[in-house]
Design an enzyme around this catalytic site. Structure first.
Site, PDB file in Angstrom:
ATOM      1  N   PRO A 165      28.728  -0.741 -42.857  1.00 52.98           N
ATOM      2  CA  PRO A 165      29.334  -0.941 -44.173  1.00 52.98           C
ATOM      3  C   PRO A 165      30.099  -2.251 -44.334  1.00 52.98           C
ATOM      4  CG  PRO A 165      30.488   0.768 -42.941  1.00 52.98           C
ATOM      5  CD  PRO A 165      29.222   0.458 -42.186  1.00 52.98           C
ATOM      6  N   ASN A 166      29.955  -2.795 -45.519  1.00 54.42           N
ATOM      7  CA  ASN A 166      30.637  -4.019 -45.977  1.00 54.42           C
ATOM      8  C   ASN A 166      30.041  -5.305 -45.416  1.00 54.42           C
ATOM      9  OD1 ASN A 166      32.751  -2.822 -47.671  1.00 54.42           O
ATOM     10  ND2 ASN A 166      33.480  -1.940 -45.749  1.00 54.42           N
ATOM     11  N   ARG A 223      33.426 -11.766 -48.253  1.00 54.59           N
ATOM     12  CA  ARG A 223      34.439 -10.862 -47.692  1.00 54.59           C
ATOM     13  C   ARG A 223      35.274 -11.593 -46.631  1.00 54.59           C
ATOM     14  NH1 ARG A 223      33.105  -6.330 -43.123  1.00 54.59           N
ATOM     15  NH2 ARG A 223      35.153  -5.349 -43.080  1.00 54.59           N
ATOM     16  N   TYR A 240      35.396 -13.497 -41.267  1.00 47.09           N
ATOM     17  CA  TYR A 240      33.963 -13.261 -41.048  1.00 47.09           C
ATOM     18  C   TYR A 240      33.091 -14.479 -41.319  1.00 47.09           C
ATOM     19  CZ  TYR A 240      35.535  -8.431 -40.795  1.00 47.09           C
ATOM     20  OH  TYR A 240      36.175  -7.277 -40.420  1.00 47.09           O
ATOM     21  N   ASN A 283      25.912  -3.493 -35.265  1.00 47.27           N
ATOM     22  CA  ASN A 283      27.288  -3.735 -35.698  1.00 47.27           C
ATOM     23  C   ASN A 283      27.678  -2.547 -36.581  1.00 47.27           C
ATOM     24  OD1 ASN A 283      29.733  -4.467 -36.747  1.00 47.27           O
ATOM     25  ND2 ASN A 283      29.173  -6.603 -37.143  1.00 47.27           N
ATOM     26  N   ALA A 303      33.102  -0.644 -39.792  1.00 54.68           N
ATOM     27  CA  ALA A 303      34.235   0.291 -39.703  1.00 54.68           C
ATOM     28  C   ALA A 303      33.854   1.610 -39.025  1.00 54.68           C
ATOM     29  CB  ALA A 303      34.814   0.549 -41.091  1.00 54.68           C
ATOM     30  N   ASP A 331      26.980   9.571 -31.646  1.00 49.00           N
ATOM     31  CA  ASP A 331      25.986  10.498 -31.099  1.00 49.00           C
ATOM     32  C   ASP A 331      24.568   9.984 -31.312  1.00 49.00           C
ATOM     33  OD1 ASP A 331      27.994  12.145 -30.230  1.00 49.00           O
ATOM     34  OD2 ASP A 331      27.683  13.709 -31.744  1.00 49.00           O
ATOM     35  N   GLU A 361      26.309  -3.177 -28.810  1.00 45.54           N
ATOM     36  CA  GLU A 361      27.283  -3.150 -29.910  1.00 45.54           C
ATOM     37  C   GLU A 361      27.771  -4.579 -30.121  1.00 45.54           C
ATOM     38  OE1 GLU A 361      30.652  -0.622 -29.133  1.00 45.54           O
ATOM     39  OE2 GLU A 361      31.781  -1.428 -30.829  1.00 45.54           O
ATOM     40  N   HIS A 396      30.190  -7.338 -32.679  1.00 46.24           N
ATOM     41  CA  HIS A 396      31.159  -7.569 -33.753  1.00 46.24           C
ATOM     42  C   HIS A 396      31.298  -9.063 -33.976  1.00 46.24           C
ATOM     43  CE1 HIS A 396      32.284  -3.385 -33.775  1.00 46.24           C
ATOM     44  NE2 HIS A 396      32.265  -3.441 -32.452  1.00 46.24           N
ATOM     45  N   ARG A 430      42.907  -7.611 -33.411  1.00 41.87           N
ATOM     46  CA  ARG A 430      43.278  -7.369 -34.808  1.00 41.87           C
ATOM     47  C   ARG A 430      44.182  -6.128 -34.924  1.00 41.87           C
ATOM     48  NH1 ARG A 430      37.962  -7.637 -38.238  1.00 41.87           N
ATOM     49  NH2 ARG A 430      39.528  -7.611 -39.908  1.00 41.87           N
TER      50      ARG A 430
HETATM   51  C1  DQA Z   1      33.470  -5.723 -37.552  1.00 41.22           C
HETATM   52  C2  DQA Z   1      34.872  -5.294 -37.091  1.00 41.22           C
HETATM   53  C3  DQA Z   1      35.267  -3.968 -37.700  1.00 41.22           C
HETATM   54  O1  DQA Z   1      36.586  -3.606 -37.287  1.00 41.22           O
HETATM   55  C4  DQA Z   1      35.253  -4.044 -39.207  1.00 41.22           C
HETATM   56  O2  DQA Z   1      35.518  -2.782 -39.767  1.00 41.22           O
HETATM   57  C5  DQA Z   1      33.987  -4.631 -39.766  1.00 41.22           C
HETATM   58  C6  DQA Z   1      33.358  -5.737 -39.071  1.00 41.22           C
HETATM   59  C7  DQA Z   1      33.094  -7.121 -37.054  1.00 41.22           C
HETATM   60  O3  DQA Z   1      31.903  -7.444 -37.066  1.00 41.22           O
HETATM   61  O4  DQA Z   1      33.973  -7.896 -36.667  1.00 41.22           O
HETATM   62  O5  DQA Z   1      33.552  -4.269 -40.844  1.00 41.22           O
HETATM   63  O6  DQA Z   1      32.536  -4.787 -37.023  1.00 41.22           O
END
Ligand code: DQA
Length: 153
Positions: A10-11, A18, A23, A74, A77, A87, A101, A103, A110
């Site tokens: 998400p996002n 954003r 980012y 990624n 949140a 899971d 994983e 980020h 943070r």
């Molecule tokens: C994120 C870090 C997460 O804490 C955050 O909620 C994101 C982006 C990152 O890529 O740094 O949406 O996954």
């Protein structure tokens, strides 16, 4: 050619607008283009997707298992609270596939709520804090691991 799904939660569709100080100013389309290009150079067939919907992300993780695709994830949140994503991610790694994983930011540097990942424990490994390069490093790690597995008798 080995397949890799690059899945974004998400996002992340809002990249570029954003919080650019965290980012960056590049967009999801830029990220898509970069991961496909980096994957091709590594001999990987990469497809990048993004969703704000947890159920969709679960379906894509299930698809990765069924299609024998490795995953760069990624979870955004969802990283911090979604046991359902955890899971589903566990099904990828327990079926012998790689799941990295990633980020863009370094969540450990943070807010406190970001310092815990519920996904990390079931991932093959984690790359965080390098912007788009987190994805490049993850793809390189997948490529290297697949090469070393091939070399094994
Ligand atoms: C994120 C870090 C997460 O804490 C955050 O909620 C994101 C982006 C990152 O890529 O740094 O949406 O996954």
């Amino acid at each position: 050619m080995d397949r890799v799904l690059v899945l974004n939660g998400p996002n992340l569709g809002r990249l570029g607008v954003r919080e650019p100080e965290i980012y960056g100013s590049a967009t999801l389309a830029d990220l898509r283009e970069a991961v496909v290009r980096w994957g091709a150079a590594l001999g990987l067939d990469v497809e990048a997707r993004q969703t704000d919907d947890e159920a969709q992300l679960l379906a894509w993780l299930h698809e990765a298992v069924d299609a024998r695709a490795h995953v760069v994830l990624n979870p955004a949140a969802f990283t911090h609270y979604s046991y359902a994503v955890r899971d589903a991610a566990a099904q990828v790694t327990t079926s012998g596939l790689l799941l990295v994983e990633v980020h863009l930011s370094n969540p450990a540097a943070r807010e406190a709520f970001r310092s815990h990942s519920v996904v990390g424990a079931v991932a093959t490994g984690t790359v965080a804090g390098f912007g788009f390069d987190s994805y490049r490093l993850a793809l390189e790690a997948v490529g290297a691991r697949l090469k070393s597995d091939e070399a094994r008798p």
